[in-house]
Each structure stands twice: as structure tokens, then as C-alpha cells.
Design an enzyme around this catalytic site. Structure first.
Site, mmCIF file in Angstrom:
data_model
loop_
_atom_site.group_PDB
_atom_site.id
_atom_site.type_symbol
_atom_site.label_atom_id
_atom_site.label_comp_id
_atom_site.label_asym_id
_atom_site.label_seq_id
_atom_site.Cartn_x
_atom_site.Cartn_y
_atom_site.Cartn_z
ATOM 1 N N SER A 1 42.299 44.706 34.040
ATOM 2 C CA SER A 1 41.886 43.427 33.090
ATOM 3 C C SER A 1 43.234 42.421 33.292
ATOM 4 C CB SER A 1 41.842 43.792 31.623
ATOM 5 O OG SER A 1 40.567 44.673 31.525
ATOM 6 N N HIS B 1 46.119 42.038 29.054
ATOM 7 C CA HIS B 1 45.582 40.620 29.115
ATOM 8 C C HIS B 1 46.498 39.598 28.816
ATOM 9 C CE1 HIS B 1 41.716 42.880 27.734
ATOM 10 N NE2 HIS B 1 42.045 43.384 28.621
#
Length: 389
Positions: free
Chosen positions: A259, A311
Site C-alpha cells: 500500500s 500510506h
């Protein structure tokens, strides 16, 4: 189409006439602030892309997707969504490796617990291996990477083959760390988990979502900027996301996933939008959609085994490194010099951020510096001792 059509190269296949000069000036030249089309020249081409045509480049140059195109052609390609290369080779390779690694995770869990997906002693909501199995195959787990007073390597956790609730088979973290384990008295130093965690996924749901984003968003970014620059952005963002998470996320919870790297490529789409605002169709609408997508992506960072710091860190590093490598169209000498200045400024910022956070990870207690940061990736519950476990 999302690639440069080598069979359609209007500017290289015919010699421009005086009539063409006037026509091209009226349509595109005004936007570029230039005159005759035979005087058009990519202001970045000599410095960044070389002077040879792309088809005459050697293998290394092709890898970095170098090529010289007239400025008006680059503008037109940008408006049409045409990138620098036809196929996203790096994305295809990474996706293949990650799917293979995930199959390996399921095999490991199947051998230990009898089923590829962990249902006992706890259910993995992502439909994947147990927490112990994820640690064993290379998840980012600080106790395996450094001395963590709250979670020493002598602490007992459920073994990979444990299916009882409460656990009736426990193993020390030093054994669960795998890769030869950690000997008694040895300081944990499995630094490579900053990298291996990128290739691991917590479950079927996790890998499907990530690979969809990777094969759509990341693939388009690779086509636009070339495989070389994309490779650097992808891993700079992915590793930095794990470094940031290693500093501020819960130390006793493993974290896996691509991610952070994918968020780094998403950040490049912001670089593209902000630097090429006038070349995008309905840029304000696009900005709204991108903002919503970013918010949704950050919200998913609160899911178990997924780290929001990966993230956020990946997105930040993607902005910085993406600015350095993304092929920005400059239509004047002033814009070109400004872009060079910004890129030069990004380099020391990237280095300083990496050095400070890696040093902080190994030498200090991040919780002491930012006790509230953990809540950016954790919803307080009794299960995690209100984000202190």
C-alpha cells in the site's frame, strides 16, 4: 490508448511546411508561448532525455524511457493521455512476484494450521494467514528488527501451528521471527523487513484491492514516466512508508502490504495534475475525485495488519521523489529553471527524512516523541489496550 504510438509520429514522419507552421502555431503554439513549429524544442530534452531518437537508444536508455519529442507533440500526448512507453513491465513483474509470495504465505499457514486461511485461534478478517505466520515470512515487526523493551524476543506468542483459544502452544518471538531465528543474547536486526513487508499481504481481500490499484493507477504512472523512474519512486515510497510505520505504529502488531508503494504512485498523479493543470480535461473535477480516493485509502489504513503510516509515508515520499523523476512539460526557460530548482531541493529533503527516521527507529522511543501519533493508524479498543498494546 495509454502509450506512444510509434506508428503515429506526425512530427517525425513528414517535414513541416510553412502552412503547417501557421496551423500548428494557432492550435498549440500559443499555449506553449512559441512560434514556428520547426523551432519547437522540448526544453527538457537535451538535459533529461538525451539527443538521440528513442528508437536508437541502447537497452539502458530504453529502460529509463528516454526519448526526444518536440514540445507540441508532448503537449498533445499529455492531452490524449499517451505515455512514454507501451507496457508497464515493472508493474507486471511486481504483481507476479506478489501473487506468488501470497500463495507461499497460504502454503505456510496450511502446513502449520491445516488450512491456508487462519480461522483459529482467531479469524483473520482479511482471509489470510495467521499473525504468527505473517511474522515468520517477513512482515514488518519491530521486535524482530530491534530491541523493544515492551515486546522482548523472549515474549511468548501463539506458535504458527496453534489453533486453540486460548493458545495452548506458545513460542518465543525469537523463533517466530524466522530467517534462522534470533539466538539468545543476540540483538534483533532483521532490517530487511522494511523491504520484504512490501511483497507480503494479509489476506485475499488485501491483495485483491492492492493489485487492482497497482494494475490500474501504478501501471499508468509507469507508462507515463518510464520504468526506471517508476521503479525508484515505487520502492522509495514503499520503504519509507514502512520506516515511518516502524517509528510510530504499534510495535506489537505486524504490518504487511504494498500500500505504501502504491500510495507513492498515487502521489505522482497529484504531481502530474498540479504541474499539468491546463492540459487535463476538467482538472477541478479530477481534483475532487482524487481527494475522495485519497481519503478512502487513508480510511482503509485502520484495517488490521494494514498500517496507515505506510500510506501516509508512501504518499509523502511519492510526492518528493515523483517531483524529481516525473517528466514535467516546461514551456519556457523560466519554468525549466524553476523545475530544476525544485528537483534539486527535493533531493536533500528525501535524504534527511530517511536518515532521521531510520536513526530514530534504532536509537529512541518514537512513542515518547509523539504519543498521539499512534491514533493515525489505530482505533482504540480493549483488544489493543486502547492503542497502547
Amino acid at each position: 490508448m495509454t502509450y506512444i504510438d510509434e506508428d503515429f509520429n506526425y512530427y517525425s514522419s513528414r517535414k513541416p511546411s510553412e502552412t503547417d507552421d501557421k496551423h500548428e502555431s494557432s492550435l498549440i503554439g500559443n499555449a506553449a508561448g512559441m512560434g514556428r513549429s520547426d523551432e519547437y524544442q522540448d526544453p527538457l530534452s537535451k538535459h533529461e532525455f538525451g539527443d538521440e531518437p528513442a528508437e536508437q537508444k541502447n537497452g539502458l536508455a530504453r529502460f529509463f524511457a528516454n526519448g526526444k519529442y518536440p514540445l507540441e507533440q508532448r503537449i498533445e500526448n499529455k492531452k490524449r493521455g499517451i505515455g512514454r512507453q507501451k507496457y508497464p513491465f515493472v508493474v507486471w513483474l511486481l504483481t507476479t512476484i506478489m501473487v506468488a509470495v501470497f500463495i507461499y504465505e497460504l502454503v505456510v499457514n496450511g502446513r502449520q494450521q491445516g488450512t491456508p486461511i487462519s480461522f483459529k485461534p482467531t479469524v483473520n478478517p482479511m482471509l489470510g494467514p495467521s499473525e504468527s505466520a505473517l511474522i515468520n515470512v517477513g512482515a514488518r515487526f519491530p521486535p524482530c528488527m530491534k530491541t523493544v523493551d515492551q515486546v522482548p524476543v523472549t515474549l511468548l506468542l501463539p506458535c504458527m501451528n496453534d489453533t486453540a483459544n486460548p493458545p495452548d502452544r506458545t513460542c518465543p518471538i525469537s523463533d517466530l521471527c524466522g530467517f534462522g531465528g534470533i539466538a539468545d543474547g543476540e540483538t534483533p536486526n532483521q532490517w530487511f523487513r522494511f523491504i520484504t513487508a512490501i511483497f507480503l499481504h494479509a489476506g485475499i481481500i488485501h491483495i485483491v484491492l492492492n493489485m487492482l490499484a497497482q494494475c490500474i493507477v501504478s501501471a499508468q504512472i509507469e507508462r507515463e514516466m518510464g520504468s526506471g523512474g517508476f521503479f525508484i519512486v515505487y520502492f522509495a515510497a514503499g520503504i519509507f512508508g514502512n520506516v515511518l510505520g516502524g517509528n510510530f505504529a504499534l510495535v506489537g502488531v505486524p504490518s504487511v502490504g504494498a500500500s505504501g508503494a502504491i500510495f507513492g504512485t498515487v502521489a505522482v498523479t497529484w504531481v502530474d495534475l498540479l504541474t499539468h493543470w491546463r492540459y487535463h480535461y476538467k482538472p477541478k473535477t479530477r481534483l475532487v475525485y482524487m481527494t475522495v480516493e485519497l481519503i478512502v485509502g487513508i480510511a482503509l489504513g485502520f484495517v488490521p495488519y494494514v498500517d496507515n503510516f505506510a500510506h501516509l509515508g508512501g504518499f509523502l515520499m511519492g510526492l518528493l521523489v515523483g517531483t524529481i523523476f516525473y517528466p514535467v512539460i516546461c514551456t519556457s526557460r523560466r519554468q525549466r529553471l524553476l523545475m530544476y530548482g525544485i528537483r534539486l531541493a527535493m533531493v536533500p529533503i528525501v535524504i534527511v527524512l530517511y536518515v532521521l527516521l531510520v536513526r530514530n527507529f534504532y536509537t529512541s522511543d518514537p512513542y515518547a516523541a509523539c504519543s498521539g501519533c499512534r491514533y493515525l493508524s489505530c482505533i482504540p479498543t480493549n483488544a489493543n489496550n486502547h492503542c497502547k498494546g
